[in-house]
Design a protein around this motif. Structure first.
Motif, mmCIF file in Angstrom:
data_model
loop_
_atom_site.group_PDB
_atom_site.id
_atom_site.type_symbol
_atom_site.label_atom_id
_atom_site.label_comp_id
_atom_site.label_asym_id
_atom_site.label_seq_id
_atom_site.Cartn_x
_atom_site.Cartn_y
_atom_site.Cartn_z
ATOM 1 N N PHE A 175 -6.618 8.302 8.253
ATOM 2 C CA PHE A 175 -7.358 8.430 7.003
ATOM 3 C C PHE A 175 -8.051 7.090 6.777
ATOM 4 N N ILE A 176 -9.371 7.103 6.802
ATOM 5 C CA ILE A 176 -10.129 5.876 6.610
ATOM 6 C C ILE A 176 -10.963 6.021 5.342
ATOM 7 N N GLY A 177 -10.590 5.283 4.307
ATOM 8 C CA GLY A 177 -11.291 5.380 3.040
ATOM 9 C C GLY A 177 -10.389 5.004 1.882
ATOM 10 N N SER A 178 -10.632 5.611 0.754
ATOM 11 C CA SER A 178 -9.855 5.308 -0.445
ATOM 12 C C SER A 178 -9.747 6.557 -1.311
ATOM 13 N N GLY A 179 -9.013 6.442 -2.420
ATOM 14 C CA GLY A 179 -8.894 7.575 -3.334
ATOM 15 C C GLY A 179 -7.467 7.822 -3.780
ATOM 16 N N SER A 180 -7.335 8.524 -4.896
ATOM 17 C CA SER A 180 -6.033 8.741 -5.538
ATOM 18 C C SER A 180 -5.052 9.520 -4.668
ATOM 19 N N GLU A 181 -5.540 10.441 -3.838
ATOM 20 C CA GLU A 181 -4.650 11.272 -3.028
ATOM 21 C C GLU A 181 -3.947 10.482 -1.918
ATOM 22 N N LEU A 182 -4.487 9.331 -1.589
ATOM 23 C CA LEU A 182 -3.860 8.518 -0.546
ATOM 24 C C LEU A 182 -2.480 8.018 -0.973
ATOM 25 N N LYS A 183 -2.258 7.906 -2.277
ATOM 26 C CA LYS A 183 -0.940 7.476 -2.774
ATOM 27 C C LYS A 183 0.132 8.493 -2.371
ATOM 28 N N LYS A 184 -0.218 9.778 -2.450
ATOM 29 C CA LYS A 184 0.737 10.823 -2.070
ATOM 30 C C LYS A 184 1.024 10.770 -0.570
ATOM 31 N N ILE A 185 -0.014 10.489 0.201
ATOM 32 C CA ILE A 185 0.173 10.404 1.648
ATOM 33 C C ILE A 185 1.038 9.210 1.999
ATOM 34 N N ARG A 186 0.800 8.077 1.335
ATOM 35 C CA ARG A 186 1.637 6.898 1.580
ATOM 36 C C ARG A 186 3.092 7.185 1.241
ATOM 37 N N TYR A 187 3.306 7.942 0.180
ATOM 38 C CA TYR A 187 4.670 8.299 -0.212
ATOM 39 C C TYR A 187 5.349 9.099 0.904
ATOM 40 N N LEU A 188 4.622 10.064 1.480
ATOM 41 C CA LEU A 188 5.184 10.862 2.576
ATOM 42 C C LEU A 188 5.463 10.002 3.803
ATOM 43 N N ILE A 189 4.548 9.100 4.102
ATOM 44 C CA ILE A 189 4.723 8.214 5.258
ATOM 45 C C ILE A 189 5.997 7.387 5.102
ATOM 46 N N ASP A 190 6.189 6.838 3.898
ATOM 47 C CA ASP A 190 7.370 6.003 3.636
ATOM 48 C C ASP A 190 8.646 6.836 3.596
ATOM 49 N N LYS A 191 8.582 7.978 2.941
ATOM 50 C CA LYS A 191 9.784 8.808 2.765
ATOM 51 C C LYS A 191 10.324 9.310 4.098
ATOM 52 N N TYR A 192 9.414 9.716 4.982
ATOM 53 C CA TYR A 192 9.845 10.311 6.257
ATOM 54 C C TYR A 192 9.642 9.378 7.456
ATOM 55 N N SER A 193 9.286 8.129 7.170
ATOM 56 C CA SER A 193 9.062 7.138 8.238
ATOM 57 C C SER A 193 8.115 7.677 9.307
ATOM 58 N N ILE A 194 7.002 8.213 8.847
ATOM 59 C CA ILE A 194 6.027 8.808 9.761
ATOM 60 C C ILE A 194 5.229 7.702 10.460
ATOM 61 N N GLN A 195 5.208 7.769 11.768
ATOM 62 C CA GLN A 195 4.554 6.721 12.553
ATOM 63 C C GLN A 195 3.138 7.079 12.993
ATOM 64 N N ASN A 196 2.807 8.354 12.975
ATOM 65 C CA ASN A 196 1.516 8.760 13.549
ATOM 66 C C ASN A 196 0.478 9.154 12.497
ATOM 67 N N VAL A 197 0.711 8.795 11.248
ATOM 68 C CA VAL A 197 -0.298 8.961 10.201
ATOM 69 C C VAL A 197 -0.645 7.574 9.687
ATOM 70 N N ILE A 198 -1.915 7.202 9.822
ATOM 71 C CA ILE A 198 -2.341 5.843 9.510
ATOM 72 C C ILE A 198 -3.424 5.870 8.444
ATOM 73 N N ILE A 199 -3.281 4.991 7.450
ATOM 74 C CA ILE A 199 -4.274 4.864 6.387
ATOM 75 C C ILE A 199 -4.937 3.492 6.493
ATOM 76 N N LEU A 200 -6.251 3.492 6.541
ATOM 77 C CA LEU A 200 -7.033 2.254 6.547
ATOM 78 C C LEU A 200 -8.065 2.336 5.432
ATOM 79 N N GLU A 201 -8.002 1.413 4.498
ATOM 80 C CA GLU A 201 -8.927 1.461 3.368
ATOM 81 C C GLU A 201 -10.243 0.760 3.660
ATOM 82 N N GLU A 202 -10.218 -0.221 4.550
ATOM 83 C CA GLU A 202 -11.437 -0.979 4.814
ATOM 84 C C GLU A 202 -11.745 -1.003 6.301
ATOM 85 N N ILE A 203 -13.016 -0.805 6.611
ATOM 86 C CA ILE A 203 -13.452 -0.869 8.002
ATOM 87 C C ILE A 203 -14.941 -1.192 7.992
#
Length: 197
Positions: A50-78
């Motif tokens: 996920f490359i970008g920004s927005g309110s829904e990314l908070k939910k994705i970050r929560y899932l990444i942290d909760k389940y220790s997901i390694q293959n979902v990556i969020i980058l806000e700046e490029i």
């Protein structure tokens, strides 16, 4: 955050990559986002960027942290000039639109995907102009229903079909060259101005 563009490209090349580009906010709120993440969270072959920004990314970050997901990556700046190269090395571009919003909408990411020859996976409302555009030109797959399980299987079949992806990639480039090139648009505007005179 990956602050080196070449490092990012190398990471993307390691696996089959699904890319979501741009804002992910209320307008893009969509259950399939989280179904895809859950479906592939333990995959060794698939990664989602996920490359970008927005309110829904908070939910994705929560899932990444909760389940220790390694293959979902969020980058806000490029670097914007690097987007085409990133798209080129991915396998499919994701488009999500909130199905409660029935307005016609062709998001900017759609043009970025086309320009880079990136096949499109779109979960959108049935009134969207994108439905016919994607299906008729064979540049990706679309889902307009709530049957997410079936569409997840369609996604799985697509990203594991190299020949079909390559054909769609060619179709994306051809469609972009036919309708979206800046030179073409400039010519259309000039012809319109001449006809007005």
């Amino acid at each position: 955050k990956l602050n080196n563009d070449s490092v990012l490209i190398n990471k993307i090349k390691e696996k089959k990559t699904l890319l979501f580009l741009g804002a992910l906010s209320v307008s893009q709120e969509n259950d399939l986002i989280y179904r895809i993440i859950n479906f592939y969270k333990s995959s060794d072959d698939i990664q989602i960027y996920f490359i970008g920004s927005g309110s829904e990314l908070k939910k994705i970050r929560y899932l990444i942290d909760k389940y220790s997901i390694q293959n979902v990556i969020i980058l806000e700046e490029i670097h914007p000039q690097f987007i085409k190269d990133i798209c080129h090395h991915c396998h499919a571009g994701l488009i999500f639109l909130n199905k409660k919003h029935d307005s016609h909408n062709i998001p900017g990411k759609f043009i970025s995907y086309l320009r880079s020859g990136l096949p499109i996976i779109a979960d959108i409302n049935s009134n969207s102009d994108l439905v016919n555009l994607i299906n008729e030109n064979e540049i990706g797959i679309t889902n307009t229903s709530s049957e997410n399980d079936q569409f997840l299987q369609e996604i799985e079949l697509l990203i594991n079909n190299k020949e079909r992806l390559e054909k769609m990639s060619i179709n994306c480039t051809n469609l972009f060259n036919s309708f979206f090139k800046v030179e073409d648009k400039a010519d259309q505007i000039l012809k319109k101005l001449v006809s007005i005179k």
